[in-house]
Design an enzyme around this catalytic site. Structure first.
Site, short mmCIF file in Angstrom:
data_model
loop_
_atom_site.label_atom_id
_atom_site.label_comp_id
_atom_site.label_asym_id
_atom_site.label_seq_id
_atom_site.Cartn_x
_atom_site.Cartn_y
_atom_site.Cartn_z
N GLY B 37 -1.58 2.85 -23.00
CA GLY B 37 -2.45 3.03 -24.15
C GLY B 37 -2.52 1.82 -25.07
O GLY B 37 -3.35 1.78 -25.98
N CYS B 246 -26.01 24.28 -12.74
CA CYS B 246 -26.79 23.21 -12.14
C CYS B 246 -27.97 23.82 -11.36
O CYS B 246 -27.80 24.76 -10.59
CB CYS B 246 -25.91 22.40 -11.20
SG CYS B 246 -26.83 21.16 -10.27
N CYS B 249 -27.28 22.69 -7.34
CA CYS B 249 -26.16 23.20 -6.55
C CYS B 249 -25.58 24.47 -7.13
O CYS B 249 -24.73 25.10 -6.50
CB CYS B 249 -25.08 22.13 -6.39
SG CYS B 249 -24.06 21.92 -7.86
N CYS B 271 -26.18 18.63 -12.28
CA CYS B 271 -24.87 18.00 -12.35
C CYS B 271 -25.04 16.53 -12.71
O CYS B 271 -25.91 15.84 -12.17
CB CYS B 271 -24.15 18.07 -11.00
SG CYS B 271 -23.57 19.69 -10.58
N CYS B 277 -22.59 17.05 -6.65
CA CYS B 277 -23.73 17.94 -6.50
C CYS B 277 -24.22 17.93 -5.05
O CYS B 277 -24.44 18.97 -4.45
CB CYS B 277 -24.84 17.49 -7.44
SG CYS B 277 -26.11 18.72 -7.70
#
Lengths: 257, 296
Positions: B37, B246, B249, B271, B277
């Site tokens: 980080g 979606c 899909c 998606c 997808c």
């Protein structure tokens, strides 16, 4: 008497040829309000900054005693420790509220900042605490989401005090907290500070050129001139029976102190 | 380590950057992995694409790329957008590595704005393109001061921002680039991924590397590191997702893009992760049974 909270001795500080501090010594005990008075340029603000660790003196030491009773040199503890101290045990009230507040952050956020800095993570709790403190400093709690820039000067100053006292510090430095306010607002603010300080048992180091404010708040007074403490003692003693010619002049020049 | 085996026709070194530059970036990467980080400065080079197009990510990818790696590049979840296509083609030209759109096949995934829906594995590395690595920059304009705040772990200010959001909007309004604490120590910008993707960073098996080219900073999250989104106890972090499925899909769990289909208010949700997808559509076509739903 208990051991002093803050203990400074032999402080020297020079800005070029100007001696801002010249062998200054000062003690502050827990729960005690000490005022430093003197004219502009007498070294009051420099002393405050040195004691608060914001400025390093050329010579001398400042010791802070933590709640466990251990003394730490303020200028030798390192920046991380000093910052932690500044947001827990200590507080600083600036003359200009704009220096002490975040003007782009709401009133509640301003009060809550110190709480969040020491780990408060409950939104409701922070908000309740902020509401409580707004009431204590006589700001309408319905203004909790307003920005400080919509406040009057007196309200901003009271907000700054709430924001500083919210973590219940042991020692608060105040640099002319009533400067730039009109007389009636000053009086109310002084009343408020006196009540809060007595209530919470906070030690306060107050820098002011206002003798009346010093008389109202302080237990002890130090009179500074040209970087030296020319007289110190109990407030009433110093103001009613000034010994040093400069203190006499200072007291005499106030209309009704 | 040397890959300069007369590679390519353009006279470029393997993966475009010269070996010394790659070594410098790898040193920065090692330091970044060692301090999760923490932003490590590095000497970002001019790249043959403009700042803001992924110069940081592309340099990190170039530094870790080997000849047998399989590279996937995504932009906003899609493999077929200009940025993704050009970066993939760039590396196939200067390094000869195989490109792919399949998340599971890739060993290195360079991404902008998304983490793939398919969970990543220990064998993979994900490289984020970062426009602004400093999470505090909107709150504290002085970089010297933000560095001091990182050094002292003085992050109260970030919570003041969240407090303000809740006070004003009733909830945290940050929907992307949502700040995280890494390993309980450093506040980090996750790059502009949606807050929806933040939980995927937590204890991710894959190595996560972040490159900011213009700001000349690299940071990293090693595998299985704790990554927590900032929140309040009584206002817990809530990843936001459009309410819908979606249209292609039928996924009810993936992150959705809203697509405007005409000028009479017609719109659909699809998606954002095109590979995910497509795989679901192929699976549905192969098994023509009724199940097209994810476990919701």
């Amino acid at each position: 008497m208990s051991a002093p909270l803050l203990e400074a001795s032999g402080l020297d500080l020079a800005f070029g040829a100007v001696r801002a501090l010249d062998g200054v010594a000062i003690d502050i005990h827990p729960g005690e309000v000490v005022a430093i008075v003197g004219e502009s340029g007498s070294g009051k603000s420099s002393l405050l900054r040195v004691l608060a660790g914001q400025m390093r003196p050329d010579a001398g030491t400042v010791l802070y005693r933590d709640p466990a009773g251990h003394a730490h040199p303020v200028h030798g503890m390192g920046e991380a420790a000093l910052r932690r101290l500044m947001r827990t045990d200590w507080g600083f009230v600036h003359q200009n509220a704009r220096d002490g507040l975040r003007m782009g952050v709401s009133t509640g956020g301003n009060v809550g900042e110190r709480l969040m800095a020491i780990g408060a993570r409950n939104y409701g709790g922070i908000r309740d605490e902020a509401t409580e403190w707004l009431k204590r400093v006589e700001i309408d709690p319905s203004r909790i989401d307003h920005l400080p820039r919509t406040f009057s000067g007196g309200m901003q100053q009271r907000l700054q005090i709430a924001r500083t006292l919210v973590t219940r510090p042991r020692l608060v430095f105040m640099d002319e907290p009533t400067g730039g306010l009109d007389v009636s607002v000053q009086a109310r603010l002084l009343d408020l500070i006196r009540a809060l300080v007595a209530d919470l048992g906070i030690a306060v180091l107050l820098v002011t050129h206002d003798i009346a404010a010093a008389r109202l708040l302080a237990h002890r007074i130090l009179v500074m001139r040209r970087g030296q403490v020319v007289e110190h003692g109990l407030t009433d003693r110093v103001l009613d029976d000034p010994q040093h010619p400069y203190t006499q002049l200072l007291v005499a020049s106030v209309l009704a102190a | 380590m040397s890959h300069d085996s007369g590679f390519g026709s353009g006279g470029y070194n393997f993966a475009y950057l010269d070996e010394n530059t790659k070594r410098m970036i790898r040193r920065a990467l090692l330091k970044a992995v060692a301090i999760p980080g923490h932003q490590v400065p590095f000497g970002a080079r001019e790249m043959p694409l403009p700042y803001g197009w992924g110069t940081g990510g592309i340099q990190v990818t170039a530094a870790i790329l080997g000849p047998r790696d399989v590279l996937k590049v995504i932009d906003q979840g899609a493999d077929d957008t200009t940025n993704a296509v050009s970066i993939r083609r760039f590396f196939s030209r200067v390094a000869g590595v195989r490109g792919t759109t399949r998340t599971a096949e890739a060993t290195i995934i360079q991404t902008r704005h998304r983490i793939p829906e398919t969970p990543l594995t220990e064998a993979q590395t994900i490289v984020y393109q970062v426009p602004m690595p400093e999470p505090l920059f909107r709150l504290e304009p002085r970089l010297a001061e933000t560095r001091r705040m990182h050094a002292l772990a003085d992050y109260g200010l970030m919570h003041v921002k969240l407090y303000e959001d809740i006070a004003r909007h009733g909830h945290v309004s940050t929907a992307y680039n949502y700040p995280v604490m890494v390993g309980g120590r450093y506040l980090m910008s996750p790059s502009p991924i949606p807050a929806f993707d933040n939980p995927k960073m937590h204890r991710m098996p894959a190595l996560q590397l972040f490159g900011a080219g213009r700001e000349k900073k690299i940071y990293a999250v090693p595998p299985y590191t704790e990554v927590r989104s900032l929140d309040f106890e009584d206002h817990p972090f809530r990843p936001h997702r459009a309410d819908g499925c979606c249209a292609l899909c039928g996924s009810a769990t993936s992150y959705l893009d809203e697509v405007v289909t005409d000028d009479r208010g017609g719109r659909m949700f699809v998606c954002s992760d095109t590979d995910y997808c497509e795989e679901r559509q192929e699976a549905a076509a192969a098994a023509p049974a009724s199940e097209t739903e994810d476990a919701a």
